[in-house]
Design a protein around this motif. Structure first.
Motif, short mmCIF file in Angstrom:
data_model
loop_
_atom_site.label_atom_id
_atom_site.label_comp_id
_atom_site.label_asym_id
_atom_site.label_seq_id
_atom_site.Cartn_x
_atom_site.Cartn_y
_atom_site.Cartn_z
N MET A 1 0.84 -1.17 0.00
CA MET A 1 0.00 0.00 0.00
C MET A 1 0.89 1.24 0.00
N LEU A 2 0.48 2.24 -0.76
CA LEU A 2 1.23 3.49 -0.78
C LEU A 2 1.04 4.25 0.52
N GLY A 3 2.13 4.74 1.04
CA GLY A 3 2.09 5.61 2.20
C GLY A 3 2.17 7.05 1.75
N GLU A 4 2.74 7.89 2.59
CA GLU A 4 2.82 9.31 2.27
C GLU A 4 3.82 9.59 1.16
N LYS A 5 3.55 10.67 0.44
CA LYS A 5 4.49 11.13 -0.57
C LYS A 5 5.70 11.70 0.16
N ILE A 6 6.89 11.22 -0.20
CA ILE A 6 8.09 11.66 0.51
C ILE A 6 9.02 12.50 -0.34
N GLY A 7 8.72 12.65 -1.63
CA GLY A 7 9.59 13.48 -2.44
C GLY A 7 9.10 13.67 -3.85
N ASP A 8 9.68 14.67 -4.51
CA ASP A 8 9.44 14.90 -5.93
C ASP A 8 10.57 15.75 -6.49
N GLY A 9 10.65 15.79 -7.79
CA GLY A 9 11.70 16.58 -8.42
C GLY A 9 11.50 16.68 -9.92
N THR A 10 12.20 17.64 -10.50
CA THR A 10 12.23 17.81 -11.94
C THR A 10 13.68 17.94 -12.37
N GLY A 11 13.96 17.53 -13.60
CA GLY A 11 15.34 17.59 -14.05
C GLY A 11 15.48 17.46 -15.55
N LYS A 12 16.68 17.05 -15.94
CA LYS A 12 17.03 16.99 -17.35
C LYS A 12 18.03 15.86 -17.58
N VAL A 13 17.83 15.11 -18.66
CA VAL A 13 18.79 14.11 -19.08
C VAL A 13 20.07 14.83 -19.48
N THR A 14 21.21 14.36 -18.98
CA THR A 14 22.50 14.99 -19.30
C THR A 14 23.33 14.18 -20.28
N SER A 15 23.08 12.87 -20.38
CA SER A 15 23.80 12.07 -21.36
C SER A 15 23.07 10.76 -21.61
N ARG A 16 23.32 10.20 -22.79
CA ARG A 16 22.82 8.88 -23.16
C ARG A 16 23.94 8.14 -23.85
N ARG A 17 23.97 6.82 -23.62
CA ARG A 17 25.03 6.00 -24.23
C ARG A 17 24.44 4.63 -24.53
N VAL A 18 24.70 4.14 -25.74
CA VAL A 18 24.25 2.81 -26.11
C VAL A 18 25.22 1.80 -25.52
N LEU A 19 24.66 0.74 -24.90
CA LEU A 19 25.46 -0.30 -24.27
C LEU A 19 25.36 -1.59 -25.08
N PRO A 20 26.34 -2.49 -24.94
CA PRO A 20 26.23 -3.79 -25.60
C PRO A 20 24.98 -4.52 -25.08
N SER A 21 24.23 -5.13 -25.97
CA SER A 21 22.98 -5.77 -25.57
C SER A 21 23.17 -7.19 -25.07
N GLN A 22 24.29 -7.80 -25.30
CA GLN A 22 24.59 -9.15 -24.84
C GLN A 22 23.49 -10.13 -25.19
N GLY A 23 23.02 -10.08 -26.44
CA GLY A 23 22.03 -11.02 -26.93
C GLY A 23 20.59 -10.66 -26.67
N GLY A 24 20.33 -9.65 -25.87
CA GLY A 24 18.96 -9.22 -25.59
C GLY A 24 18.57 -8.07 -26.50
N GLY A 25 17.57 -7.32 -26.05
CA GLY A 25 17.12 -6.16 -26.81
C GLY A 25 18.08 -5.00 -26.64
N PRO A 26 17.83 -3.93 -27.38
CA PRO A 26 18.67 -2.74 -27.27
C PRO A 26 18.77 -2.27 -25.82
#
Length: 134
Positions: A1-26
């Motif tokens: 069960m959800l209890g009280e809200k303990i936090g929130d925030g807003t932000g921005k993605v700073t970087s993205r990098r493609v990783l080896p999939s090791q046989g799975g999906g992207p």
């Protein structure tokens, strides 16, 4: 069960990098910076997570990060979640996160599990909400 809200925030993605999939999906690694409030303390957050596309098109991911409170508080987190990509390129995640801290103002975080909603729009803007899981 959800209890009280303990936090929130807003932000921005700073970087993205493609990783080896090791046989799975992207697989991709994403880092972000955000600001918000946890347990009444204004804070900034830096986090990195990876997510992989599963056969049904949903995503599974794991991450870690750090919160730095305006009063010198520090807390680290680890978490995991599942997500869906929407037609507009935004991504919506739901999951759980666990904290560790020595800061008195955030000591309660050491003994709770929390659940989150994390949204990232197509431009890399993020919004998070966090609740105690009772």
């Amino acid at each position: 069960m959800l209890g009280e809200k303990i936090g929130d925030g807003t932000g921005k993605v700073t970087s993205r990098r493609v990783l080896p999939s090791q046989g799975g999906g992207p697989k991709m690694e994403t880092s972000f910076e955000a600001s918000g409030n946890i347990l009444g303390v204004d804070e900034t957050e830096t986090g990195t997570y990876w997510s992989a596309v599963r056969p049904d098109g949903t995503q599974y991911g794991e991450g870690q990060g750090i919160h730095m409170g305006k009063g010198g508080e520090v807390a680290t987190w680890v978490g995991s979640g599942v997500g869906t990509v929407k037609k507009d390129g935004s991504v919506s995640y739901r999951g759980a996160v666990y904290y560790q801290t020595a800061s008195a103002a955030w000591s309660r975080l050491n003994s709770i599990a929390s659940v989150f909603e994390f949204e990232v729009d197509a431009q890399g803007n993020s919004r998070a909400q966090l609740w105690e899981w009772k």
